[in-house]
Structure formats: C-alpha cells, structure tokens
Write a protein that holds these residues in place. Structure first.
Motif, PDB file in Angstrom:
ATOM      1  N   UNK A 102      48.828  32.275  35.719  1.00 58.27           N
ATOM      2  CA  UNK A 102      47.636  31.810  36.440  1.00 58.27           C
ATOM      3  C   UNK A 102      47.145  32.837  37.448  1.00 58.27           C
ATOM      4  N   UNK A 103      48.041  33.722  37.871  1.00 52.32           N
ATOM      5  CA  UNK A 103      47.675  34.733  38.864  1.00 52.32           C
ATOM      6  C   UNK A 103      46.871  35.883  38.255  1.00 52.32           C
ATOM      7  N   UNK A 104      46.880  35.993  36.934  1.00 46.24           N
ATOM      8  CA  UNK A 104      46.117  37.082  36.315  1.00 46.24           C
ATOM      9  C   UNK A 104      45.331  36.604  35.084  1.00 46.24           C
ATOM     10  N   UNK A 105      44.917  35.342  35.114  1.00 43.85           N
ATOM     11  CA  UNK A 105      44.157  34.775  33.997  1.00 43.85           C
ATOM     12  C   UNK A 105      42.859  35.537  33.751  1.00 43.85           C
ATOM     13  N   UNK A 106      42.164  35.922  34.833  1.00 44.24           N
ATOM     14  CA  UNK A 106      40.901  36.648  34.667  1.00 44.24           C
ATOM     15  C   UNK A 106      41.112  37.957  33.914  1.00 44.24           C
ATOM     16  N   UNK A 107      42.243  38.596  34.198  1.00 43.34           N
ATOM     17  CA  UNK A 107      42.549  39.855  33.509  1.00 43.34           C
ATOM     18  C   UNK A 107      42.894  39.595  32.042  1.00 43.34           C
ATOM     19  N   UNK A 108      43.626  38.522  31.788  1.00 47.29           N
ATOM     20  CA  UNK A 108      43.940  38.159  30.401  1.00 47.29           C
ATOM     21  C   UNK A 108      42.650  37.951  29.604  1.00 47.29           C
TER      22      UNK A 108
END
Length: 407
Positions: free
Chosen positions: A358-364
């Motif tokens: 959830x801390x890097x969902x935007x990057x995923x």
C-alpha cells in the motif's frame, strides 16, 4: 537467568540492528570492533583468512570458496550475512552452524562490558563473535564476507591471505556513494599493501578503477574475468558463471601461497555447495513441477538484471512473481527490469523495515496491470499456488527477508 531466545531478542531489539532500523544502525569505523577484539584477546589474529567484498555475488563466492576448502581437507570458518532463518547461519565451521550455547555465552559475557560510551552495533558484535568462534575452533582458514562497503566495515581489521571484490552495482547509495566509482572505492577499501586481490568485476571502467587502486597500494591483482575455467556447480543461476571465475582465481592464489587444493577438489567443492555449506536462496528450485517454484535473494538493480535474463531461459505457461521489498530500495530502477506480462503478488516482509505494498501502490500502477497486494508473504505465496496451473512458474524474491519466510 535469561534464555537463549531472550538474549537473542536483546541482540535484535536493544542493539543497533541494520535489519530492523536501516542506516542508523551502520557504525562505520574501527573503534568499537578494536575494543571488542582487545577484550576478547584479538581473536582475528589467530587464524588465516580470505576477505570478500562486493555488491552482488559475495555470498555465493564465500560459500563456494569455503566448500572447496572443506573438500580439500581444511577446517574452514565462514562468516556471512544476513541469515535466512537462524542467527547461527552467519557463523559456520565446515558448514555447521555455530552452537546456540556459544552465542549465548558470548553475548552474556560481552554485555557486561557495555557502557554509555561503548555500545557496539549488531554487526560489530556479530563480527567479534565470529572471530572469537573461529579462534576457539582453531580453523585453518576463515572466509570473511564484508557486511556493507569495505573500507570502514568492521571485518576490515583482518589481514587476509587474499581478498576479492565481486561485482559492483548501485546499492546502499546513501551510505557508500551515488556513483559506481564511489561505491567501488569503498569496496576497494579492503585492498591492503602486499595482499593479492582478485577482481571479479567485468564493467571495464569500474575494473580499471579497482586495478588502479591495487597498483597504488602495491597489491598484486588478478583479473578473474579472464579466467577461462568454468566447472559445473549445484548453484544454477547464470550469474554464478562470473562468481565461479572469481572463486577459481582465489584458489589459484591460495595454491601459490602454499595451500594444496587439487582441480578435483575444486570441482567437487563447486558441485556440493548447497549441501556442504547449507547455502540457500540463489536461484533455488523448491519444486520441480506442478507448478515449478523458484526463489532468489536478488534485491538490487544489478541482481534484477540478472533475473531478467534468467527468466528468458525458462519455459512456463504463466509467470507468477511473489515479491516484496524493504525500505530504501529504488523501485524506479527495479520495476522496469521485471517482466511486464507476469502476474504479481506484492507482499510485505515481516520485519520492521518491510514495505507494505500500500505504501507504493502508485508506483506499482505505473509499471504493472496484473497484480494483487497482500499483508504477508505467506498470503501472497498461498494465493499464487492456489491460482497456478501445473505448467506455471512461481518465483519468490525481492528481498532476503521475503525468501526467508517461505523456508
């Protein structure tokens, strides 16, 4: 009276521990390790050693070298990090883990020397513990893997028979520097006057820098990349081809220095690294079919470049990747290297530094379309197995700590 589990908990929680808190646990320099060594009677002076630094490959090179030395009849110590399951994996003699009793007695005794001004880090304590155990066991030679960097690493108080530098890539940039040249210079800090250095790095500019530093320090250098020998090994990753050249070059130096290690012993040692040293997690096939399951501890840009090549050499219907990361990884460098058509199961490693997806969902979302997120490694792995066909490939990686949780 404290139990072994309680004293280990103290080591993990009360002492500065890179695994848990990251950079704040890194204590460069030798003041603490030299004081520890003095308290213990300078055990690092009581055995011969081999010193191995590098970004990727140093664990494999260390274990392969130790396996060969054991095959040749030498009593060999091996100090590596991090461990996958048990703390005692870090300190081994002839492949057997250091007894819990020794760890317990060492920590109980050394803790009495702690003061407000003397508070060694986790790695400093572990290094001193390894040196003490190898001296106690009277090993013929110990293979010592650098923790982070080299120049200011606490292992760098030894005077080895030979040192080696494996591949150099971008990792720990906030500690070692933001260019390959800066990182290589830190790694080259283990090169000492009059001590031969084996260079396993094949990037020409970086190799030239390492050679220049060796020449400046009057250290004989051996370019392992020119070694034509390529014996088979039970370590199967394609990146092991380069590591094996480094290992064979190390053995050549040892033979020149009076050790007796035959070609047959080299071959046998390379074929039995996993069993002889209990070495795991390097392109390790956990299940051969229905589906194939493979894990690897690659965790930085260069490691993922190697994995990308490895995936191209494997056949499968669908590739399912169970993957997780710890804080501090440059995901914008890693994600473009991963297969875009794979199915992803992003997980959180169960350590303090573990990143929740959830801390890097935007990057995923920038790089992948077919993915799921999970609160734990076990949940992601179970989902991948449940959803797999028998012709699929499940890969688990991203961090040592992700791989550790599936064993």
């Amino acid at each position: 009276m404290q139990t072994y589990e309680e004293i280990l908990e103290w080591l993990y929680t009360q002492v500065s521990n890179y695994q848990n808190v990251g950079n704040s646990a890194y204590k460069p320099g030798f003041e603490n390790i030299l004081k520890l060594s003095e308290i213990l009677g300078n055990p690092h002076r009581k055995f011969k050693s081999i010193h191995i630094a590098g970004t990727n490959g140093k664990g494999s090179v260390s274990n392969m070298t130790a396996s060969i030395l054991k095959e040749a009849g030498y009593k060999v110590g091996l100090f590596t990090s991090p461990h996958l399951k048990n703390f005692t994996e870090r300190i081994r003699v002839d492949g057997k883990e250091c007894p819990a009793e020794f760890v317990y007695n060492f920590l109980i005794t050394i803790r009495d020397h702690f003061t407000k001004d003397f508070n060694p880090s986790f790695f400093e304590l572990t290094t001193a513990m390894a040196f003490s155990y190898f001296a106690k066991e009277k090993v013929d030679i110990a293979v010592i893997e650098v923790g982070i960097g080299g120049r200011l690493d606490s292992t760098n108080i030894i005077t080895p028979e030979v040192c080696a530098i494996t591949s150099i890539s971008m990792d720990h940039v906030d500690l070692l520097g933001d260019t390959l040249e800066k990182i290589a210079t830190e790694k080259a800090g283990i090169i000492k006057p009059g001590i031969p250095v084996v260079i396993g790095e094949d990037k020409e500019e970086v190799k030239k820098l390492l050679i220049h530093i060796a020449q400046e320090r009057n250290a004989e250098y051996i370019d392992a990349t020119k070694n034509k020998v390529n014996y088979p090994s039970d370590l199967k990753g394609i990146y092991q081809e380069k590591n094996k050249k480094t290992v064979v070059s190390i053995i050549d130096v040892l033979n020149d220095k009076g050790f007796t290690i035959s070609v047959d012993q080299v071959k046998k040692g390379l074929l039995h690294v996993k069993d002889s040293m209990n070495f795991r997690g390097r392109w390790e096939i956990l299940q051969w079919e229905n589906p194939v399951i493979i894990c690897d501890t690659a965790h930085n840009e260069d490691g993922f470049k190697q994995l990308a090549e490895q995936f191209k050499r494997v056949t499968y219907k669908k590739l399912r990747i169970v993957i997780g990361f710890v804080k501090g990884k440059d995901l914008d460098k890693i994600f473009p290297l991963l297969p875009i058509d794979a199915l992803y199961y992003f997980v959180k490693p169960a350590i303090q530094r573990g990143l929740h997806p959830n801390e890097y969902t935007e990057k995923i979302d920038l790089y992948f379309k077919n993915y799921q997120k999970f609160d734990s490694v076990a949940e992601g792995f179970d989902a991948a197995k449940t959803q797999s066909d028998k012709e699929d490939l499940i890969f688990i990686g991203g961090s040592n700590f992700v791989v550790a949780e599936i064993f």
